[in-house]
Design a protein around this motif. Sequence first.
Motif, PDB file in Angstrom:
ATOM      1  N   MET A 151     -17.439  14.053  26.447  1.00  0.00           N
ATOM      2  CA  MET A 151     -17.610  12.661  26.795  1.00  0.00           C
ATOM      3  C   MET A 151     -18.378  12.591  28.110  1.00  0.00           C
ATOM      4  O   MET A 151     -18.058  13.293  29.051  1.00  0.00           O
ATOM      5  N   GLN A 152     -19.379  11.730  28.132  1.00  0.00           N
ATOM      6  CA  GLN A 152     -20.170  11.538  29.337  1.00  0.00           C
ATOM      7  C   GLN A 152     -20.281  10.047  29.652  1.00  0.00           C
ATOM      8  O   GLN A 152     -20.504   9.243  28.753  1.00  0.00           O
ATOM      9  N   ALA A 153     -20.119   9.713  30.914  1.00  0.00           N
ATOM     10  CA  ALA A 153     -20.187   8.317  31.349  1.00  0.00           C
ATOM     11  C   ALA A 153     -20.827   8.268  32.718  1.00  0.00           C
ATOM     12  O   ALA A 153     -21.035   9.287  33.366  1.00  0.00           O
ATOM     13  N   LYS A 154     -21.112   7.041  33.130  1.00  0.00           N
ATOM     14  CA  LYS A 154     -21.589   6.807  34.490  1.00  0.00           C
ATOM     15  C   LYS A 154     -20.855   5.581  35.023  1.00  0.00           C
ATOM     16  O   LYS A 154     -20.329   4.765  34.243  1.00  0.00           O
ATOM     17  N   ALA A 155     -20.805   5.467  36.330  1.00  0.00           N
ATOM     18  CA  ALA A 155     -20.193   4.283  36.928  1.00  0.00           C
ATOM     19  C   ALA A 155     -20.896   3.050  36.381  1.00  0.00           C
ATOM     20  O   ALA A 155     -22.121   3.010  36.291  1.00  0.00           O
ATOM     21  N   GLY A 156     -20.094   2.063  35.975  1.00  0.00           N
ATOM     22  CA  GLY A 156     -20.641   0.859  35.375  1.00  0.00           C
ATOM     23  C   GLY A 156     -20.453   0.789  33.872  1.00  0.00           C
ATOM     24  O   GLY A 156     -20.590  -0.273  33.272  1.00  0.00           O
ATOM     25  N   ASP A 157     -20.137   1.925  33.241  1.00  0.00           N
ATOM     26  CA  ASP A 157     -19.821   1.942  31.819  1.00  0.00           C
ATOM     27  C   ASP A 157     -18.383   1.468  31.623  1.00  0.00           C
ATOM     28  O   ASP A 157     -17.630   1.296  32.580  1.00  0.00           O
ATOM     29  N   PHE A 158     -18.008   1.285  30.360  1.00  0.00           N
ATOM     30  CA  PHE A 158     -16.651   0.879  30.021  1.00  0.00           C
ATOM     31  C   PHE A 158     -15.990   1.956  29.168  1.00  0.00           C
ATOM     32  O   PHE A 158     -16.624   2.514  28.270  1.00  0.00           O
ATOM     33  N   LEU A 159     -14.727   2.218  29.465  1.00  0.00           N
ATOM     34  CA  LEU A 159     -13.924   3.145  28.680  1.00  0.00           C
ATOM     35  C   LEU A 159     -13.070   2.316  27.726  1.00  0.00           C
ATOM     36  O   LEU A 159     -12.384   1.381  28.158  1.00  0.00           O
ATOM     37  N   VAL A 160     -13.137   2.624  26.438  1.00  0.00           N
ATOM     38  CA  VAL A 160     -12.373   1.905  25.421  1.00  0.00           C
ATOM     39  C   VAL A 160     -11.438   2.897  24.750  1.00  0.00           C
ATOM     40  O   VAL A 160     -11.883   3.918  24.217  1.00  0.00           O
ATOM     41  N   ILE A 161     -10.141   2.585  24.787  1.00  0.00           N
ATOM     42  CA  ILE A 161      -9.133   3.452  24.176  1.00  0.00           C
ATOM     43  C   ILE A 161      -8.500   2.697  23.019  1.00  0.00           C
ATOM     44  O   ILE A 161      -7.948   1.608  23.200  1.00  0.00           O
ATOM     45  N   ALA A 162      -8.583   3.270  21.818  1.00  0.00           N
ATOM     46  CA  ALA A 162      -8.028   2.637  20.624  1.00  0.00           C
ATOM     47  C   ALA A 162      -6.517   2.515  20.736  1.00  0.00           C
ATOM     48  O   ALA A 162      -5.848   3.367  21.317  1.00  0.00           O
ATOM     49  N   SER A 163      -6.000   1.437  20.166  1.00  0.00           N
ATOM     50  CA  SER A 163      -4.559   1.205  20.154  1.00  0.00           C
ATOM     51  C   SER A 163      -3.914   1.994  19.018  1.00  0.00           C
ATOM     52  O   SER A 163      -4.527   2.233  17.977  1.00  0.00           O
ATOM     53  N   ASN A 164      -2.665   2.370  19.210  1.00  0.00           N
ATOM     54  CA  ASN A 164      -1.901   3.048  18.163  1.00  0.00           C
ATOM     55  C   ASN A 164      -1.227   2.054  17.220  1.00  0.00           C
ATOM     56  O   ASN A 164      -0.622   2.454  16.240  1.00  0.00           O
ATOM     57  N   HIS A 165      -1.326   0.760  17.526  1.00  0.00           N
ATOM     58  CA  HIS A 165      -0.670  -0.286  16.747  1.00  0.00           C
ATOM     59  C   HIS A 165      -1.708  -1.286  16.260  1.00  0.00           C
ATOM     60  O   HIS A 165      -2.585  -1.713  17.014  1.00  0.00           O
ATOM     61  N   LEU A 166      -1.588  -1.707  15.019  1.00  0.00           N
ATOM     62  CA  LEU A 166      -2.553  -2.644  14.437  1.00  0.00           C
ATOM     63  C   LEU A 166      -2.607  -3.972  15.164  1.00  0.00           C
ATOM     64  O   LEU A 166      -3.655  -4.600  15.257  1.00  0.00           O
ATOM     65  N   GLU A 167      -1.482  -4.429  15.697  1.00  0.00           N
ATOM     66  CA  GLU A 167      -1.424  -5.738  16.331  1.00  0.00           C
ATOM     67  C   GLU A 167      -2.042  -5.757  17.722  1.00  0.00           C
ATOM     68  O   GLU A 167      -2.287  -6.823  18.271  1.00  0.00           O
ATOM     69  N   GLN A 168      -2.240  -4.602  18.318  1.00  0.00           N
ATOM     70  CA  GLN A 168      -2.719  -4.550  19.696  1.00  0.00           C
ATOM     71  C   GLN A 168      -4.211  -4.239  19.764  1.00  0.00           C
ATOM     72  O   GLN A 168      -4.707  -3.376  19.041  1.00  0.00           O
ATOM     73  N   PRO A 169      -4.922  -4.935  20.643  1.00  0.00           N
ATOM     74  CA  PRO A 169      -6.349  -4.646  20.814  1.00  0.00           C
ATOM     75  C   PRO A 169      -6.525  -3.326  21.581  1.00  0.00           C
ATOM     76  O   PRO A 169      -5.590  -2.829  22.201  1.00  0.00           O
ATOM     77  N   PRO A 170      -7.723  -2.775  21.551  1.00  0.00           N
ATOM     78  CA  PRO A 170      -7.967  -1.571  22.337  1.00  0.00           C
ATOM     79  C   PRO A 170      -7.843  -1.858  23.828  1.00  0.00           C
ATOM     80  O   PRO A 170      -8.003  -2.997  24.274  1.00  0.00           O
ATOM     81  N   ARG A 171      -7.559  -0.819  24.590  1.00  0.00           N
ATOM     82  CA  ARG A 171      -7.493  -0.939  26.047  1.00  0.00           C
ATOM     83  C   ARG A 171      -8.901  -0.701  26.590  1.00  0.00           C
ATOM     84  O   ARG A 171      -9.548   0.288  26.245  1.00  0.00           O
ATOM     85  N   VAL A 172      -9.362  -1.612  27.451  1.00  0.00           N
ATOM     86  CA  VAL A 172     -10.727  -1.533  27.971  1.00  0.00           C
ATOM     87  C   VAL A 172     -10.679  -1.489  29.491  1.00  0.00           C
ATOM     88  O   VAL A 172      -9.953  -2.261  30.122  1.00  0.00           O
ATOM     89  N   GLY A 173     -11.450  -0.582  30.064  1.00  0.00           N
ATOM     90  CA  GLY A 173     -11.515  -0.477  31.509  1.00  0.00           C
ATOM     91  C   GLY A 173     -12.931  -0.237  31.997  1.00  0.00           C
ATOM     92  O   GLY A 173     -13.756   0.372  31.308  1.00  0.00           O
TER      93      GLY A 173
END
Length: 69
Positions: free
Chosen positions: A1-23
């Motif tokens: 995984m490669q990123a730079k400052a200013g990008d967004f990290l998206v982590i998938a949820s383990n539950h269907l009802e919950q949206p992904p976590r975004v930072g």
Amino acid sequence: MQAKAGDFLVIASNHLEQPPRVGFIEEVHGDDGAPPYVVKWEEDGRTTIVFPGSDAHIEQRGQDAAAAH
């Protein structure tokens, strides 16, 4: 995984009802964009150091989204 400052990290949820976590990636501490990342989470504004797993991906959302953070 490669990123730079200013990008967004998206982590998938383990539950269907919950949206992904975004930072917003504020800092990248690994070589060539590798983790760890300093991430400010959209949901609560907290800042954490993250070593993302296989359920995560990087998004580039443009200057307008990055400027909002």
